[in-house]
Design a protein around this motif. Structure first.
Motif, PDB file in Angstrom:
ATOM      1  N   PHE A 318      -1.454  -5.633  -0.397  1.00 53.22           N
ATOM      2  CA  PHE A 318      -0.262  -5.342  -1.205  1.00 53.22           C
ATOM      3  C   PHE A 318       0.544  -6.630  -1.407  1.00 53.22           C
ATOM      4  O   PHE A 318       1.148  -6.844  -2.456  1.00 53.22           O
ATOM      5  CB  PHE A 318       0.582  -4.270  -0.503  1.00 53.22           C
ATOM      6  N   GLY A 319       0.498  -7.487  -0.380  1.00 52.87           N
ATOM      7  CA  GLY A 319       1.209  -8.762  -0.458  1.00 52.87           C
ATOM      8  C   GLY A 319       0.498  -9.795  -1.325  1.00 52.87           C
ATOM      9  O   GLY A 319       1.047 -10.859  -1.591  1.00 52.87           O
ATOM     10  N   GLY A 320      -0.747  -9.513  -1.729  1.00 52.78           N
ATOM     11  CA  GLY A 320      -1.414 -10.405  -2.681  1.00 52.78           C
ATOM     12  C   GLY A 320      -2.342 -11.431  -2.076  1.00 52.78           C
ATOM     13  O   GLY A 320      -2.652 -12.423  -2.716  1.00 52.78           O
TER      14      GLY A 320
ATOM     15  N   LEU B  88       1.408  -7.249   5.832  1.00 50.34           N
ATOM     16  CA  LEU B  88       2.222  -7.738   4.715  1.00 50.34           C
ATOM     17  C   LEU B  88       3.036  -8.960   5.130  1.00 50.34           C
ATOM     18  O   LEU B  88       3.080  -9.972   4.419  1.00 50.34           O
ATOM     19  CB  LEU B  88       3.148  -6.612   4.231  1.00 50.34           C
ATOM     20  N   LYS B  89       3.659  -8.869   6.290  1.00 55.46           N
ATOM     21  CA  LYS B  89       4.567  -9.935   6.725  1.00 55.46           C
ATOM     22  C   LYS B  89       3.795 -11.196   7.131  1.00 55.46           C
ATOM     23  O   LYS B  89       4.260 -12.313   6.900  1.00 55.46           O
ATOM     24  CB  LYS B  89       5.418  -9.408   7.880  1.00 55.46           C
ATOM     25  N   VAL B  90       2.622 -11.011   7.709  1.00 52.47           N
ATOM     26  CA  VAL B  90       1.806 -12.183   8.049  1.00 52.47           C
ATOM     27  C   VAL B  90       1.310 -12.843   6.756  1.00 52.47           C
ATOM     28  O   VAL B  90       1.279 -14.064   6.641  1.00 52.47           O
ATOM     29  CB  VAL B  90       0.625 -11.797   8.974  1.00 52.47           C
ATOM     30  N   PRO B  93       5.292 -14.267   4.768  1.00 53.70           N
ATOM     31  CA  PRO B  93       6.394 -14.352   5.733  1.00 53.70           C
ATOM     32  C   PRO B  93       7.780 -14.427   5.081  1.00 53.70           C
ATOM     33  O   PRO B  93       8.779 -14.114   5.723  1.00 53.70           O
ATOM     34  CB  PRO B  93       6.099 -15.652   6.497  1.00 53.70           C
ATOM     35  N   GLU B  94       7.847 -14.837   3.816  1.00 53.75           N
ATOM     36  CA  GLU B  94       9.154 -15.026   3.191  1.00 53.75           C
ATOM     37  C   GLU B  94       9.806 -13.716   2.754  1.00 53.75           C
ATOM     38  O   GLU B  94      10.978 -13.684   2.394  1.00 53.75           O
ATOM     39  CB  GLU B  94       9.015 -15.971   1.984  1.00 53.75           C
ATOM     40  N   LEU B  95       9.047 -12.620   2.800  1.00 50.99           N
ATOM     41  CA  LEU B  95       9.602 -11.346   2.340  1.00 50.99           C
ATOM     42  C   LEU B  95      10.536 -10.735   3.380  1.00 50.99           C
ATOM     43  O   LEU B  95      10.393 -10.959   4.585  1.00 50.99           O
ATOM     44  CB  LEU B  95       8.470 -10.348   2.043  1.00 50.99           C
ATOM     45  N   SER B  96      11.500  -9.960   2.897  1.00 54.50           N
ATOM     46  CA  SER B  96      12.389  -9.194   3.779  1.00 54.50           C
ATOM     47  C   SER B  96      11.801  -7.788   3.905  1.00 54.50           C
ATOM     48  O   SER B  96      11.803  -7.023   2.940  1.00 54.50           O
ATOM     49  CB  SER B  96      13.783  -9.143   3.162  1.00 54.50           C
ATOM     50  N   VAL B  97      11.250  -7.490   5.056  1.00 57.95           N
ATOM     51  CA  VAL B  97      10.518  -6.227   5.215  1.00 57.95           C
ATOM     52  C   VAL B  97      11.290  -5.258   6.103  1.00 57.95           C
ATOM     53  O   VAL B  97      11.740  -5.626   7.192  1.00 57.95           O
ATOM     54  CB  VAL B  97       9.104  -6.491   5.790  1.00 57.95           C
TER      55      VAL B  97
END
Lengths: 636, 342
Positions: A318-320, B88-90, B93-97
């Motif tokens: 989902f993150g690409g 997703l975060k790995v 990393p710049e996203l606010s999850v």
């Protein structure tokens, strides 16, 4: 062998020069011992040496699930087969020419595979009363006469090794551990192989343990010299280099090729790779390998369980990023719910499934092809997933690239099937031309104009891939049914049916994008042998020789198990009989029957090890009603 | 959560920017509405571009939350939001999850995923809506239901001991644990902001009323009439004083905490003082164990400590290996190991 003689270096040169050499087209050797005896290492070293000498080499490691089963017992026997050849080979041979047995248990478990008249090298130091008891021998086979069919070469390997490493001052235990290098030295001499490559390897491997390095080198040299001095063998054997297609080569195992394929896909797509998996035999090596590729931007997660491995993989998609996970049968079961989620949310993820014996914990270190139907249908709901299978260790590399090509182009999860045999087996691998690898460049959707995440490419039916961080394309995805037009939640009955059909059509449509299948042999014939996965090796070997003998048999190997290639049905119709050898109870044959209404005849083997060439040969001859069956070395 | 470094859009965001077109479908009177409204209120104040915000949820009433937020969102599988968020975060990393979960989703079926995310200190914010019941499956007891709870699946009372979410998170190594409740607008907003600022997993338990299947489950604690006597509002550096008249305090008697009346010979100096930043977890353990009726229920930030995050460790390893070996390319990749020419 009653007395222990110190090897003499002085004699070596002249003795070597005068020894008779016999040229062999190919040879098959097995190193067998306790799982702690270092047999896998010995086998790997011999295969590397042979590969560097230009042979075609196929290896097949066979080891127990226990890391260290009680020493000397049948349960603890670990073996490593390798066939070396001066022509192209596709599987290890059915029968061994040389068996190295480091103890009675290794002898007992492996003798059945040694051809009559074959060379049997035993460590006579490990045939004491207690060793025989542990291997369930009532009398010493070295004395009972039961080995009279073989050329038995008894060597007090333990004593000689200890003597050879004496100068290093190593403990008895550490010194005795070098005995696998002694055995390797003996076999290297027998096959006229240089020690150099192994010497270099030892220096590098034990660079921080100079004492151990020295001892291993001494043991290796001592084994080699001993073979000369004592004149253990009447002759030496030489296998000439094979004529392989020209190019650069390296050795590769199936698991290494899977890992390499993942990183190559990352470089070809421009997307960074994220591999999340939970340790499971025989797939763990993929994680180990990928964890070393950090300078390629590879991110690895050792997840807390199989479910988390699959879930985090989808989260990363989902993150690409290029998202992939790996597992084996029991893990595939645990991943099935999340795989269904990837089907529903239409995200590109690849699952590498290295099949092993099942059900349940089954045979963790052995090979089977029993996950095919599970990969195809092992999810609730109508949940179509493309399934690919690799034919050889090196083919694992290309199947991963193909899996990513399909996953990215069609926005779908894809399963790649390998097995415990391919995983650890190795072969010389021709390094591919970089330009021939598929271009996986990916363009994310960025245009906010009339955006919906479920707008589709009208040709591929793939939905838009818009990733977080893209302004104006904020959207939500989830496991609930989607509205055909907007992608919002929709429980409407007609919409659901429309979406089920759409997802099905999208995956079926991939068939249009696959190259046609190519038949090995005549396009119309009496019998067609259809294979998938690692059965390719023994089947191709069998069919090639049958064809050379003029038998009416052709072969078809499938890499795409779902969807099938478009010309499969037409091909099947051109044969009177269709035989499907599989390491399961007929999973592909059932699919062929269901899909094409052909009388595909299943031929099953479920022993955790590959088909023998002779097994397939004999089955083909039986179906053709012809004679010429060959007898295997082992009872099957 | 670190604020991502990115040029901000010139137009300031408002609450309305975070409201999606999806009709909110929680039951009228559900505590979830207030939590949603407060998140939508707080987010514009964080100065994070909304395209960089992702809400991830599992399954359950609370897990419908992402559909109502006009940000990126993933409504995932029962219990697995922490695992999806980890990937997703790995990856980014710049996203606010933000993870939205419930007592069933987070502490029952997803206990393992939550445990390991907390242990790794992934830089995300967790909102655990605790209503002590399974709502979406229509009324079975949950891992936080009190023992003896009569529900559809336990007509003669639940035999299970309840789990304390704060103690769970703390023992998993959480670096930020806080508690608030659905009608405490001010307290909730403050905690959300602090949670967003914290680097590492911010774990926020929210007492939330399910007016259909477990109405009034926290009434004894959070009802306006009794609230001030039954909750302990935490402020860093302040003594543990509570009560409508601010006349009660908590002090240690040996190793045991006890409630004392202020004024009657006891002064504030004797009371325990809140130290949310203490690297030692003793006080946080003590606070996490406070529960009604023996003690007032702590509301606010119980613990907040600094530690490295999972994804920054991974990024660091990549950086180090690239410095050591150079950026990998296909030519080198394919030629790893011994290569020979035929």
């Amino acid at each position: 062998m009653s007395s222990v003689k110190a090897p003499s270096k002085a004699k070596s040169v002249s003795a070597q020069a005068n020894f008779p050499k016999t040229e062999l087209e190919k040879a098959t050797i097995r190193f067998a011992g306790d799982s702690g005896d270092g047999m896998q290492l010995t086998g790997t070293q011999f295969s590397t040496t042979s590969v560097m000498a230009g042979n075609d080499v196929i290896t097949f490691p066979d080891f127990p699930a226990e890391i260290r089963a009680p020493a000397g017992t049948l349960a603890g026997v670990s073996g490593f087969d390798l066939s070396i050849s001066s022509s192209e080979i596709y599987t290890t041979a059915d029968c061994l020419g040389v068996l190295v047995a480091m103890n009675p248990a290794a002898l007992k478990a492996n003798l059945i595979d040694l051809e009559k008249g074959g060379i049997l090298i035993v460590n006579s130091d490990s045939f004491a009363k207690n060793d025989l008891l542990k291997a369930e021998y009532s009398e010493n086979p070295l004395e009972s006469g039961e080995l009279s069919d073989y050329r038995v070469v008894q060597i007090p390997i333990t004593k000689l090794t200890l003597k050879a490493v004496e100068e290093t001052g190593l403990s008895f235990r550490d010194g005795a551990r070098c005995k696998n290098f002694f055995a390797l030295g003996v076999v290297k001499w027998l096959f006229v192989r240089s020690l150099e490559q192994t010497q270099v390897w030892i220096k590098d491997k034990f660079k921080n343990k100079p004492g151990i390095a020295k001892a291993n080198e001494l043991a290796l040299q001592a084994g080699y010299n001993y073979a000369i001095t004592i004149e253990l063998f009447q002759e030496r054997y030489h296998v000439s280099p094979a004529v392989l297609p020209s190019g650069e080569y390296r050795q590769i195992t199936g698991n290494q090729a899977l890992a390499l394929g993942c990183v190559a896909a990352s470089l070809r797509s421009g997307l960074s790779l994220l591999y999340s998996s939970y340790p499971i035999t025989p797939a763990s090596d993929i994680l180990h390998d990928l964890a070393h590729y950090k300078n390629y931007g590879v991110k690895t997660i050792q997840a807390e369980d199989e479910i988390a491995a699959m879930s985090s993989t989808i989260g990363s998609a989902f993150g690409g990023v290029l998202a992939v996970t790996g597992t084996s049968g029991p893990g595939l079961d645990l991943k099935s719910e999340a795989l269904g989620y990837a089907v529903m949310t239409e995200l590109p993820v690849v699952v590498l499934n290295v099949q092993r014996g099942g059900p349940s914990t089954g045979l963790p270190t052995k090979a089977e092809q029993t996950d095919l139907l599970s990969a195809l249908y092992g999810r609730h709901g109508e949940s179509p997933v493309p399934v690919l299978a690799a034919a050889t260790p090196g083919d694992c590399f290309f199947m991963v690239l193909e899996a990513f090509r399909i996953a990215l182009k069609y926005m779908t999860p894809v399963i790649v099937l390998s097995d415990g045999g391919l995983a650890n087996a190795s072969e010389p691998w021709k390094i591919p031309d970089e330009d021939e690898l598929p271009d996986l460049t990916q363009n994310f959707h960025t245009d906010p104009e009339n955006f919906s995440a479920y707008n589709r490419n009208q040709k591929t039916l793939a939905r838009n891939w818009a990733i977080p961080g893209t302004a104006g394309l904020e959207h939500r995805i989830g496991g609930l049914e989607k509205d055909f037009d907007t992608g919002e939640i929709n429980y409407d009955p007609e919409n659901h049916e429309k979406m089920v059909l759409l997802r099905d059509e999208k995956i079926r449509g991939i068939a249009k994008d696959l190259p046609p299948l190519e038949i090995i042999g005549e396009e119309t014939n009496e019998l067609l042998v259809v294979t998938w996965g690692s059965v390719f090796g023994p089947a191709f070997s069998a069919i090639k020789s049958l064809q050379a003998e003029g038998h009416q048999v052709s072969m078809l190997h499938l890499r795409h198990l779902y969807p099938f290639q478009e010309n499969l049905g037409k091909i099947l119709g051109n044969f009177n009989k269709v035989l499907v050898p599989e390491m399961n109870l007929g999973q592909l044959s059932r699919m062929l029957r269901a899909e094409f209404l052909v009388d595909a005849i299943p031929f099953s083997k479920l022993q955790g090890r590959p088909f023998l060439i002779s097994e397939i040969r004999n089955q083909v001859l039986e179906l053709l009603g012809e004679s010429g069956a060959s007898s295997p070395c082992r009872d099957v | 959560m670190n604020i991502p470094v990115k040029p901000l859009s010139s137009v300031a965001l408002t609450k309305a920017d975070f409201v999606s077109k999806q009709t909110v479908r929680w039951c009228p009177g559900c505590g979830d509405y207030s939590i949603l409204a407060n998140i939508q209120k707080v987010l514009p104040e964080l100065n994070i571009p909304k395209e960089d915000i992702v809400f991830v949820s599992g399954i359950g009433c609370s897990s419908r939350f992402p559909y109502y937020m006009d940000t990126y969102g993933m409504h995932t599988l029962h219990g697995r939001a922490p695992a999806f968020a980890t990937g997703l975060k790995v990856a980014r990393p710049e996203l606010s999850v933000w993870i939205v979960t419930g007592d069933g989703d987070g502490l029952s079926i997803g206990g393992n995923q939550l445990l390991h995310m907390l242990r790794r200190n992934l830089d995300v914010n967790v909102l655990l809506f605790n209503n002590r019941i399974y709502g979406l499956t229509k009324g079975q007891y949950s891992p936080t239901s009190e023992q003896g709870k009569v529900t559809k699946s336990t007509p003669f009372g639940s035999p299970d001991m309840p789990l304390n979410p704060m103690l769970f998170a703390l023992s998993a190594g959480a670096t930020f644990i806080a508690r608030t409740f659905d009608v405490d607008t001010k307290g909730m907003q403050e905690i959300f902001k602090e949670a967003a600022k914290h680097k590492g997993t911010s774990f926020v338990e929210i007492y939330q009323n399910c007016n259909i299947f477990n109405d009034g489950t926290f009434a004894a604690v959070k009802d306006r009439s009794v609230r001030e006597d039954r909750i302990l509002r935490l402020k860093h550096g302040e003594p543990f004083v509570f009560g409508k008249e601010q006349n009660k305090g908590i002090r240690l008697n040996g190793l045991k905490p006890e409630i004392v009346e202020l004024g009657s010979g006891v002064n504030e100096n004797e009371l325990l003082k809140h130290d949310q930043f203490s690297s030692d977890s003793t006080l946080a353990n003590l606070l996490s164990g406070f529960d009604y009726p023996e003690f007032p229920v702590p509301m606010g930030i119980l613990r907040q400590v600094e530690n490295s995050t999972y994804e920054e460790k991974i990024e660091q390893q990549i950086k180090t290996q690239i410095e050591l070996k150079g950026v990998g390319n296909l030519t080198n990749l394919l030629r790893g190991g011994q290569v020979w020419t035929n």
